[in-house]
Write an enzyme that holds these catalytic residues in place. Structure first.
Site, short mmCIF file in Angstrom:
data_model
loop_
_atom_site.label_atom_id
_atom_site.label_comp_id
_atom_site.label_asym_id
_atom_site.label_seq_id
_atom_site.Cartn_x
_atom_site.Cartn_y
_atom_site.Cartn_z
N CYS A 104 0.84 -1.21 0.00
CA CYS A 104 0.00 0.00 0.00
C CYS A 104 0.87 1.25 0.00
CB CYS A 104 -0.93 -0.03 1.22
SG CYS A 104 -1.95 1.44 1.34
N CYS A 137 -0.45 4.16 2.07
CA CYS A 137 -0.32 3.96 3.52
C CYS A 137 1.12 4.17 3.97
CB CYS A 137 -0.73 2.55 3.95
SG CYS A 137 -2.21 1.94 3.20
N ASP A 138 2.07 3.64 3.22
CA ASP A 138 3.45 3.55 3.71
C ASP A 138 4.45 4.43 2.97
OD1 ASP A 138 2.56 1.60 5.48
OD2 ASP A 138 2.88 -0.02 4.05
#
Ligand code: NAP
Length: 297
Positions: free
Chosen positions: A127, A130-131
């Site tokens: 992701c 997300c990261d």
């Protein structure tokens, strides 16, 4: 006794909940992880009719709140079995419904190579939105050739120092407009006809080996690898109540019924032509309307 138990709180499941709640039904949504499903990974959604641009997180949160504001009950529990009498067993409880909608989506496909699991959260991610921020100014790689990989690469190109885009073919599966945008970026390096064959490092990912079509290996020092090679459905536990195709997607003659009465399917987890947000919410609404009609009868 619930009127409708919905398994999965992604766009399909939450849309089913929205329609059923507006139909004054008693609804339970069961979700193993976070609400939102895969749309949470979308940095920007720009192909949803009527909304020119919204983040996946905002879309999912708006939908979740819409359901909660209508009195929707959402429990974060893992479903382990659905029986043909519409009882749904989770890791905590057994619930009884007049109908069940399966809207479990799909999960990220893995490369299935050594160290992949070991380095999750330590350089391996599925992701980018997300990261990605953990890798400001670093060197990262994206593996995949679909829209997700292309969008991830675009997103990461604004954060990282440089981004390798590694794809197993010459042509991309994703939309050409993303490829054209990527070509304009100075910090994108394409490695085509290539696959990631090794993940190296001690405590965390330090480098990857990429093998091309001539079996030549190149070692790349990277701080992160974002794997975006598609999804696989997770329907093993439902095989007593549904039929699945060879890839594990639920078969439905009309896109809503399964082989078991009062057990319906919606969203990415079923056999379908197009897995997108628009088709997920469409499925969710149809499943709820059909379920309501049939339990009323
Ligand atoms: P996808 O379209 O299925 O693409 C998966 C990519 O990974 C393909 O390029 C595939 O290569 C590659 N791949 C598969 N298995 C592999 C393996 N074992 N090793 C190396 N590469 C592998 O998946 P996605 O990109 O996640 O997209 C899923 C769906 O969501 C699609 O319908 C997509 O259009 C949609 N989506 C839409 C948007 C948007 O419209 N904004 C954004 C994201 C996703 P091949 O091409 O060679 O098969």
């Amino acid at each position: 006794m619930y009127d409708i138990i919905i398994v999965g709180a992604g766009p399909a499941g939450l849309t089913s909940a929205l329609y059923a709640l507006r139909g004054n039904k008693k609804v339970l949504v069961l979700e193993a992880k976070n609400y939102g499903g895969q749309i949470l990974n979308a940095n920007k959604i720009e192909n949803y009719p009527g909304i020119s641009s919204i983040s996946g997180y905002d879309f999912a949160t708006n939908l979740y709140e819409q359901v909660k504001n209508l009195g929707g009950e959402v429990r974060f529990e893992t479903v382990v079995k659905v029986n043909d009498n519409r009882s749904v067993v989770t890791n905590k409880e057994t619930y009884f419904g007049k109908s069940v909608i399966l809207a479990t989506g799909a999960e990220n496909r893995k490369l299935n190579i050594e160290n992949e699991n070991k380095f999750i959260g330590k350089g391996v991610s599925y992701c980018a939105t997300c990261d990605g921020n953990f890798f400001k100014g670093k060197v990262v790689a994206v593996n995949g050739g679909g829209n997700t990989a292309l969008e991830d690469a675009l997103y990461l190109s604004d954060i990282a120092e440089s981004v390798y885009v590694i794809h197993r073919r010459e042509e991309f599966r994703g939309e050409n407009r993303y490829v054209e945008e990527l070509k304009k970026k100075k910090n994108i390096i394409f490695l085509l006809n290539s696959t990631v064959t090794s993940l190296l490092g001690n405590e965390k990912l330090e480098s990857i080996i990429v093998t091309d079509q001539n079996r030549e290996e190149t070692t790349l020092k990277v701080d992160a690898l974002f794997i975006a090679i598609g999804q696989v459905p997770k329907n093993e536990i439902f095989k007593n109540v549904v039929d699945v195709d060879e890839k594990g997607y639920i078969l439905s003659p009309d896109g809503v019924h399964t082989k078991t009465p009062f057990i319906y399917v919606a969203g990415d987890t079923r056999v379908k032509i197009l897995r997108q947000l628009t088709t997920a919410v469409s499925d969710g609404s149809v499943a709820a309307v059909v379920a309501m009609k049939e339990i009323n009868e």
